[in-house]
Design an enzyme around this catalytic site. Sequence first.
Site, PDB file in Angstrom:
ATOM      1  N   ARG A 179       0.856  -1.192   0.000  1.00 53.58           N
ATOM      2  CA  ARG A 179       0.000   0.000   0.000  1.00 53.58           C
ATOM      3  C   ARG A 179       0.891   1.241   0.000  1.00 53.58           C
ATOM      4  NH1 ARG A 179      -4.833  -1.808   3.023  1.00 53.58           N
ATOM      5  NH2 ARG A 179      -5.192  -3.917   2.206  1.00 53.58           N
ATOM      6  N   GLU A 208      -8.232  -1.379  14.467  1.00 53.95           N
ATOM      7  CA  GLU A 208      -8.719  -2.361  13.487  1.00 53.95           C
ATOM      8  C   GLU A 208      -7.656  -3.419  13.214  1.00 53.95           C
ATOM      9  OE1 GLU A 208      -9.294  -2.775   8.737  1.00 53.95           O
ATOM     10  OE2 GLU A 208      -9.535  -0.770   9.586  1.00 53.95           O
ATOM     11  N   ARG A 246      -0.572  -6.386  12.445  1.00 54.01           N
ATOM     12  CA  ARG A 246      -1.419  -5.847  13.516  1.00 54.01           C
ATOM     13  C   ARG A 246      -1.720  -6.898  14.580  1.00 54.01           C
ATOM     14  NH1 ARG A 246      -5.183  -0.882  11.650  1.00 54.01           N
ATOM     15  NH2 ARG A 246      -3.587   0.195  10.442  1.00 54.01           N
ATOM     16  N   SER A 294     -11.109  -6.597   8.596  1.00 54.78           N
ATOM     17  CA  SER A 294     -12.304  -6.003   7.985  1.00 54.78           C
ATOM     18  C   SER A 294     -12.922  -7.058   7.092  1.00 54.78           C
ATOM     19  CB  SER A 294     -11.910  -4.761   7.175  1.00 54.78           C
ATOM     20  OG  SER A 294     -13.061  -4.060   6.745  1.00 54.78           O
ATOM     21  N   ARG A 318       1.054   1.075  10.194  1.00 51.58           N
ATOM     22  CA  ARG A 318       0.741   1.541   8.838  1.00 51.58           C
ATOM     23  C   ARG A 318       2.002   1.417   7.984  1.00 51.58           C
ATOM     24  NH1 ARG A 318      -3.837   4.099   7.464  1.00 51.58           N
ATOM     25  NH2 ARG A 318      -4.296   4.513   9.658  1.00 51.58           N
TER      26      ARG A 318
END
Length: 422
Positions: free
Chosen positions: A260, A347, A387, A350, A275
């Site tokens: 990403r 989070e 995460r 998802s 991130r």
Amino acid sequence: MHDLKALRADPAAFDAALKRRGLSPVGEGLVAEDEARRAALSALQDAQAARKTIAKEIGQGKRSGADTTALETRAVELREEIVTLEEKANLLDASINDVLKALPNQLDATVPDGKDEKENVVVHERGTRREFAFAPKQHFELGEQLGLMDFPTASKLSGARFVMLRGALARLERALGQFMLDTHTTEFGYTETSVPLLVGDAAMYGTDKLPKFAEESFRTEDGRWLIPTAEVPLTASVMGDILPESALPIRMTALSACFRSEAGSAGRDVRGMLRQHQFMKCELVSVVAPEASDAEHERMTKAAETILERLDIPFRRMLLCAGDTGFGAAKTYDLEAWLPGQGAWREISSCSNTREFQARRMNARYRTATGPAFVHTLNGSGLALGRTMIALMETYQNEDGSITVPDVLVPYMGGMAIISAA
């Protein structure tokens, strides 16, 4: 992608669905363009038929010695009309598609209204937050003190938002991935799949990553894309197919690197692994018949929750509100893990039901008794490894800076029960 026939039938309902996402109405404008497009196509067919008739008349006239000048003039006029009508129809078609492909999926009726993440709804909370007799540290403090999490070297090699894991933490990441794959394949029936990390435009567009998220992905010089998630190759594996109904449901899982660009995230989560430009994730994808997708969404989310339950990491399931639901999703559950070092929920997974939105974009269908119909596609993280490591490290940290390995992972760690300094 949206069903233009349904939009024509009820443009007001289409606009009402857009309004829930805070978007302006487009229904009447699209219907008007579509009517103009269909009128141009009808006129085009008439002109083509007239030209065909005149061509026959010219041939007959020449064979009989008649004057065909007027007919030939009209044939030229019709040829010019056909070119003009084709251009008009194509321009209108492109204009309609440009609007439609930029519009997000319609939300499920159970999605609550709301502007942003502050209005998401807690469905349930599981696990007990650990009480510490000392001030818990954040994961990057723990990792650096252990000498097993190296940000400076990664930055020297690749720039910001990368990390090198060493020794026991590198093994912990591998152990987590193996544990997730074993659980999803043996208990939930997902087929383990090794996927390409580079895909073309069609796969990215079909899984709703283009054109909206182009800036958030990395593109190679030869025009391919580094996958932002294994959802892309897994879901796009049925692109253009008409599947036998007996093949459904299709459940796939892949452990892969994800990439990403994190465009627009300057200043957010700059410390640690939250991130990153590159990270590992265990992805879940289901391809099902429409009537099965709601139950499949619950099943997929439960599969992801099972990982957190087995690791004994406190988490909560969130139903995302209208303003926080992603572009391609009709309904999304987020799983948020409790991070003691941050003192916050973050989070970690998802899980989304896109219904037929992606299937329309990539023309993925299955055979029914009445003919081909679009499948429904679902995707979820089961889980993001980085995460999960963060939550595990902060939850299982000890006062001396060591980390206790959860019982379920000890066999995957070769019997190692404590991660200590290198």
